[in-house]
Structure formats: structure tokens, C-alpha cells
Write a protein that holds these residues in place. Structure first.
Motif, PDB file in Angstrom:
ATOM      1  N   GLU A   4       6.932  -5.330 -11.206  1.00 41.83           N
ATOM      2  CA  GLU A   4       5.018  -5.389 -12.268  1.00 41.83           C
ATOM      3  C   GLU A   4       4.307  -6.794 -11.630  1.00 41.83           C
ATOM      4  O   GLU A   4       3.274  -5.997 -11.518  1.00 41.83           O
ATOM      5  CB  GLU A   4       5.833  -5.852 -13.715  1.00 41.83           C
ATOM      6  CG  GLU A   4       4.154  -6.345 -14.369  1.00 41.83           C
ATOM      7  CD  GLU A   4       3.203  -5.088 -15.315  1.00 41.83           C
ATOM      8  OE1 GLU A   4       2.087  -5.311 -14.744  1.00 41.83           O
ATOM      9  OE2 GLU A   4       3.929  -3.532 -15.023  1.00 41.83           O
ATOM     10  N   ALA A   5       5.324  -7.240 -11.168  1.00 41.14           N
ATOM     11  CA  ALA A   5       3.808  -8.370 -10.169  1.00 41.14           C
ATOM     12  C   ALA A   5       3.559  -7.841  -8.735  1.00 41.14           C
ATOM     13  O   ALA A   5       2.593  -7.345  -8.441  1.00 41.14           O
ATOM     14  CB  ALA A   5       5.309  -9.739  -9.464  1.00 41.14           C
ATOM     15  N   GLY A   6       4.180  -6.781  -8.490  1.00 42.04           N
ATOM     16  CA  GLY A   6       3.746  -5.831  -7.584  1.00 42.04           C
ATOM     17  C   GLY A   6       2.864  -4.678  -7.786  1.00 42.04           C
ATOM     18  O   GLY A   6       2.353  -4.716  -7.095  1.00 42.04           O
ATOM     19  N   ARG A   7       3.283  -4.020  -8.798  1.00 45.42           N
ATOM     20  CA  ARG A   7       1.775  -3.252  -9.684  1.00 45.42           C
ATOM     21  C   ARG A   7       0.296  -3.899  -9.080  1.00 45.42           C
ATOM     22  O   ARG A   7      -0.446  -3.333  -9.078  1.00 45.42           O
ATOM     23  CB  ARG A   7       2.301  -2.848 -10.553  1.00 45.42           C
ATOM     24  CG  ARG A   7       3.149  -0.917 -10.101  1.00 45.42           C
ATOM     25  CD  ARG A   7       3.835  -0.729 -11.522  1.00 45.42           C
ATOM     26  NE  ARG A   7       4.537  -1.685 -12.194  1.00 45.42           N
ATOM     27  CZ  ARG A   7       5.877  -1.522 -12.651  1.00 45.42           C
ATOM     28  NH1 ARG A   7       6.780  -1.236 -11.234  1.00 45.42           N
ATOM     29  NH2 ARG A   7       6.426  -2.170 -13.825  1.00 45.42           N
ATOM     30  N   GLU A   8       0.996  -5.338 -10.011  1.00 41.62           N
ATOM     31  CA  GLU A   8      -0.471  -5.856 -10.265  1.00 41.62           C
ATOM     32  C   GLU A   8      -1.290  -6.599  -8.409  1.00 41.62           C
ATOM     33  O   GLU A   8      -2.448  -6.457  -9.461  1.00 41.62           O
ATOM     34  CB  GLU A   8      -0.692  -7.217 -11.400  1.00 41.62           C
ATOM     35  CG  GLU A   8       0.333  -7.332 -12.313  1.00 41.62           C
ATOM     36  CD  GLU A   8       0.565  -8.466 -13.156  1.00 41.62           C
ATOM     37  OE1 GLU A   8      -0.118  -9.643 -12.724  1.00 41.62           O
ATOM     38  OE2 GLU A   8       0.769  -8.062 -14.176  1.00 41.62           O
ATOM     39  N   LEU A   9      -0.200  -6.351  -8.023  1.00 47.05           N
ATOM     40  CA  LEU A   9      -1.750  -6.647  -6.602  1.00 47.05           C
ATOM     41  C   LEU A   9      -2.010  -4.716  -6.252  1.00 47.05           C
ATOM     42  O   LEU A   9      -2.955  -4.969  -5.583  1.00 47.05           O
ATOM     43  CB  LEU A   9      -0.459  -7.233  -5.137  1.00 47.05           C
ATOM     44  CG  LEU A   9      -0.228  -7.613  -5.143  1.00 47.05           C
ATOM     45  CD1 LEU A   9       1.049  -7.922  -3.963  1.00 47.05           C
ATOM     46  CD2 LEU A   9      -1.062  -8.760  -4.387  1.00 47.05           C
ATOM     47  N   GLY A  10      -2.488  -4.060  -7.369  1.00 46.57           N
ATOM     48  CA  GLY A  10      -2.653  -3.165  -7.071  1.00 46.57           C
ATOM     49  C   GLY A  10      -4.125  -3.249  -7.128  1.00 46.57           C
ATOM     50  O   GLY A  10      -5.088  -2.500  -6.258  1.00 46.57           O
ATOM     51  N   ASP A  11      -4.874  -3.602  -8.511  1.00 40.79           N
ATOM     52  CA  ASP A  11      -6.077  -4.635  -8.547  1.00 40.79           C
ATOM     53  C   ASP A  11      -6.863  -5.202  -7.653  1.00 40.79           C
ATOM     54  O   ASP A  11      -7.778  -4.695  -6.846  1.00 40.79           O
ATOM     55  CB  ASP A  11      -5.840  -5.273  -9.448  1.00 40.79           C
ATOM     56  CG  ASP A  11      -5.790  -4.564 -10.732  1.00 40.79           C
ATOM     57  OD1 ASP A  11      -5.678  -3.238 -10.855  1.00 40.79           O
ATOM     58  OD2 ASP A  11      -5.644  -5.437 -11.524  1.00 40.79           O
ATOM     59  N   VAL A  12      -6.001  -5.436  -6.421  1.00 41.21           N
ATOM     60  CA  VAL A  12      -6.765  -6.700  -5.428  1.00 41.21           C
ATOM     61  C   VAL A  12      -6.615  -5.637  -4.050  1.00 41.21           C
ATOM     62  O   VAL A  12      -7.636  -5.746  -3.450  1.00 41.21           O
ATOM     63  CB  VAL A  12      -5.332  -7.519  -4.692  1.00 41.21           C
ATOM     64  CG1 VAL A  12      -6.048  -8.110  -3.313  1.00 41.21           C
ATOM     65  CG2 VAL A  12      -4.912  -8.625  -5.923  1.00 41.21           C
ATOM     66  N   LEU A  13      -5.808  -4.743  -3.808  1.00 41.75           N
ATOM     67  CA  LEU A  13      -5.618  -3.693  -2.943  1.00 41.75           C
ATOM     68  C   LEU A  13      -6.684  -2.565  -2.881  1.00 41.75           C
ATOM     69  O   LEU A  13      -7.557  -1.925  -2.448  1.00 41.75           O
ATOM     70  CB  LEU A  13      -4.338  -2.981  -2.449  1.00 41.75           C
ATOM     71  CG  LEU A  13      -3.142  -3.397  -2.185  1.00 41.75           C
ATOM     72  CD1 LEU A  13      -2.067  -2.612  -2.503  1.00 41.75           C
ATOM     73  CD2 LEU A  13      -3.408  -3.895  -0.727  1.00 41.75           C
ATOM     74  N   ARG A  32       0.575  -1.523  -0.481  1.00 41.75           N
ATOM     75  CA  ARG A  32      -0.018  -0.320   0.075  1.00 41.75           C
ATOM     76  C   ARG A  32       0.990   1.234   0.024  1.00 41.75           C
ATOM     77  O   ARG A  32       0.826   1.922  -0.789  1.00 41.75           O
ATOM     78  CB  ARG A  32      -1.587   0.258   0.887  1.00 41.75           C
ATOM     79  CG  ARG A  32      -1.780   1.582   1.328  1.00 41.75           C
ATOM     80  CD  ARG A  32      -2.194   1.395   2.485  1.00 41.75           C
ATOM     81  NE  ARG A  32      -0.907   2.000   3.656  1.00 41.75           N
ATOM     82  CZ  ARG A  32      -1.657   1.817   4.963  1.00 41.75           C
ATOM     83  NH1 ARG A  32      -2.806   1.577   5.245  1.00 41.75           N
ATOM     84  NH2 ARG A  32      -0.681   1.732   5.409  1.00 41.75           N
ATOM     85  N   GLU A  33       1.970   1.266   0.888  1.00 39.51           N
ATOM     86  CA  GLU A  33       2.663   1.910   0.766  1.00 39.51           C
ATOM     87  C   GLU A  33       3.962   2.603  -0.321  1.00 39.51           C
ATOM     88  O   GLU A  33       3.785   3.768  -0.494  1.00 39.51           O
ATOM     89  CB  GLU A  33       3.973   2.382   2.310  1.00 39.51           C
ATOM     90  CG  GLU A  33       3.061   3.062   3.327  1.00 39.51           C
ATOM     91  CD  GLU A  33       2.229   3.508   3.434  1.00 39.51           C
ATOM     92  OE1 GLU A  33       2.550   4.738   3.351  1.00 39.51           O
ATOM     93  OE2 GLU A  33       1.245   3.692   4.115  1.00 39.51           O
ATOM     94  N   LEU A  34       3.573   1.332  -0.951  1.00 42.29           N
ATOM     95  CA  LEU A  34       4.793   1.978  -2.272  1.00 42.29           C
ATOM     96  C   LEU A  34       3.768   2.567  -3.714  1.00 42.29           C
ATOM     97  O   LEU A  34       4.036   3.246  -4.210  1.00 42.29           O
ATOM     98  CB  LEU A  34       5.205   0.513  -2.876  1.00 42.29           C
ATOM     99  CG  LEU A  34       6.033   0.068  -1.475  1.00 42.29           C
ATOM    100  CD1 LEU A  34       6.971  -1.467  -2.127  1.00 42.29           C
ATOM    101  CD2 LEU A  34       7.614   1.143  -1.807  1.00 42.29           C
ATOM    102  N   PHE A  35       2.608   2.431  -3.313  1.00 39.19           N
ATOM    103  CA  PHE A  35       1.358   2.656  -4.532  1.00 39.19           C
ATOM    104  C   PHE A  35       1.216   3.892  -3.671  1.00 39.19           C
ATOM    105  O   PHE A  35       0.913   4.314  -5.144  1.00 39.19           O
ATOM    106  CB  PHE A  35      -0.168   1.647  -3.950  1.00 39.19           C
ATOM    107  CG  PHE A  35      -0.264   0.732  -4.425  1.00 39.19           C
ATOM    108  CD1 PHE A  35      -0.394   0.878  -6.360  1.00 39.19           C
ATOM    109  CD2 PHE A  35       0.155  -0.922  -4.185  1.00 39.19           C
ATOM    110  CE1 PHE A  35      -0.489  -0.140  -7.104  1.00 39.19           C
ATOM    111  CE2 PHE A  35       0.186  -1.773  -5.420  1.00 39.19           C
ATOM    112  CZ  PHE A  35      -0.338  -1.842  -6.978  1.00 39.19           C
ATOM    113  N   HIS A  36       1.221   4.294  -2.316  1.00 43.44           N
ATOM    114  CA  HIS A  36       0.918   5.990  -2.522  1.00 43.44           C
ATOM    115  C   HIS A  36       2.668   6.818  -2.676  1.00 43.44           C
ATOM    116  O   HIS A  36       2.474   7.860  -2.575  1.00 43.44           O
ATOM    117  CB  HIS A  36       0.622   5.799  -1.043  1.00 43.44           C
ATOM    118  CG  HIS A  36      -0.806   5.626  -0.060  1.00 43.44           C
ATOM    119  ND1 HIS A  36      -1.710   6.221  -0.948  1.00 43.44           N
ATOM    120  CD2 HIS A  36      -0.514   4.535  -0.242  1.00 43.44           C
ATOM    121  CE1 HIS A  36      -2.573   6.251  -0.370  1.00 43.44           C
ATOM    122  NE2 HIS A  36      -2.928   4.920   0.530  1.00 43.44           N
ATOM    123  N   GLY A  37       3.442   6.041  -2.997  1.00 45.60           N
ATOM    124  CA  GLY A  37       4.355   6.975  -3.390  1.00 45.60           C
ATOM    125  C   GLY A  37       5.578   6.551  -2.502  1.00 45.60           C
ATOM    126  O   GLY A  37       7.091   7.187  -2.311  1.00 45.60           O
TER     127      GLY A  37
END
Length: 149
Positions: free
Chosen positions: A84-93, A30-35
């Protein structure tokens, strides 16, 4: 401890939960998605202790969900980035966020995401063939994890 004759259903959900199914791993993503990229910021925003956070970062890196990049040599310091695998977790989050906003915080959702088109983002899972919501058209599964009732 499972019974000796237990034969758990093979399942990608279970396998995924083994990797990211505990609080600290998901909050790191989550934090990495928030930058937020640096250890201290991730620790502050998640509330994870330094030893737990270090272990989760190593686990996520080993699984190919995040990668480290050095930003300082003296002392050695790293930033963390989603693969890329981590970014795909964005859909789950985003789906967890939608569910939580609807069922846990219906009167005051804490975060609203904006899509690149400018509209508030409301995630949904849809069929890639017809575009209908998945939950309305899902039928019996197929594959190695399916067992007769």
C-alpha cells in the motif's frame, strides 16, 4: 559535509528522499506500476546493474514499499509487488510524469496513462476540502519543520 553548527530543517520531503530519492529506487517503483514484477525485467527496463538493483530492492523491501513473493523453489526466484505504501508513491510518480511531460518532453511525451473512466489521466494536487489546485491556494506551512525566517 555540512558545517558543524548545521541544524537541518526537519522535513518529510528530506526523509522521503533519503529513502527513494535516487534514480534506481524510483525506476524500480515505476516498473512495478507498469506490471513488471521479475528481477530480469526490472533490470532490463531500468538499466540498473544487478548489484545496484539487488541493493535497491532490499532497501525498498526493508522500508515496506515492496514485498517479495516466491514463484519458484528450484531455483528460488521471486516476484516483487508494491505494498500500500508503494502504491501511494504512484501519486508522486504521476506528478513527476506530468512535470516532465510539460517541462522536459513537451513535444513528445513518452507515456500516457488512462484513467479507469477511459479518459487520459492528467494528475493534479488539489485541496481535499475545497477542490482547488494546491499550488494556487497553499500558504505558510505549520509544524515541527517550520522555522522563522
Amino acid at each position: 559535509m555540512p558545517p558543524k553548527d548545521a541544524d537541518p530543517r526537519p522535513c518529510s520531503i528530506a526523509d522521503t528522499l533519503d529513502l527513494v530519492g535516487e534514480r534506481w529506487s524510483i525506476l524500480v517503483v515505476r516498473e512495478l506500476f507498469h506490471g513488471v514484477r521479475r528481477f530480469d525485467g526490472i533490470a532490463r527496463n531500468t538499466g540498473a546493474s544487478r548489484d545496484i538493483l539487488t541493493a535497491r530492492l532490499r532497501k525498498l523491501e526493508g522500508a515496506g514499499i515492496i514485498r517479495r513473493e516466491r514463484y519458484s523453489d528450484r531455483p528460488a526466484r521471486y516476484e516483487y509487488h508494491l505494498t500500500e505504501a508503494g502504491r501511494e508513491l504512484g501519486d508522486v510518480l504521476l506528478m513527476l510524469l506530468k512535470w516532465g511531460d510539460r517541462h522536459i518532453n513537451p513535444d513528445d511525451p513518452p507515456v500516457t496513462w488512462t484513467h479507469s473512466c477511459g479518459a487520459d489521466l492528467v494528475p493534479d494536487v488539489v485541496c481535499s476540502a475545497c477542490g482547488e489546485p494546491a499550488r494556487e491556494g497553499a500558504h505558510s506551512p505549520r509544524g515541527r519543520g517550520v522555522r522563522p525566517a
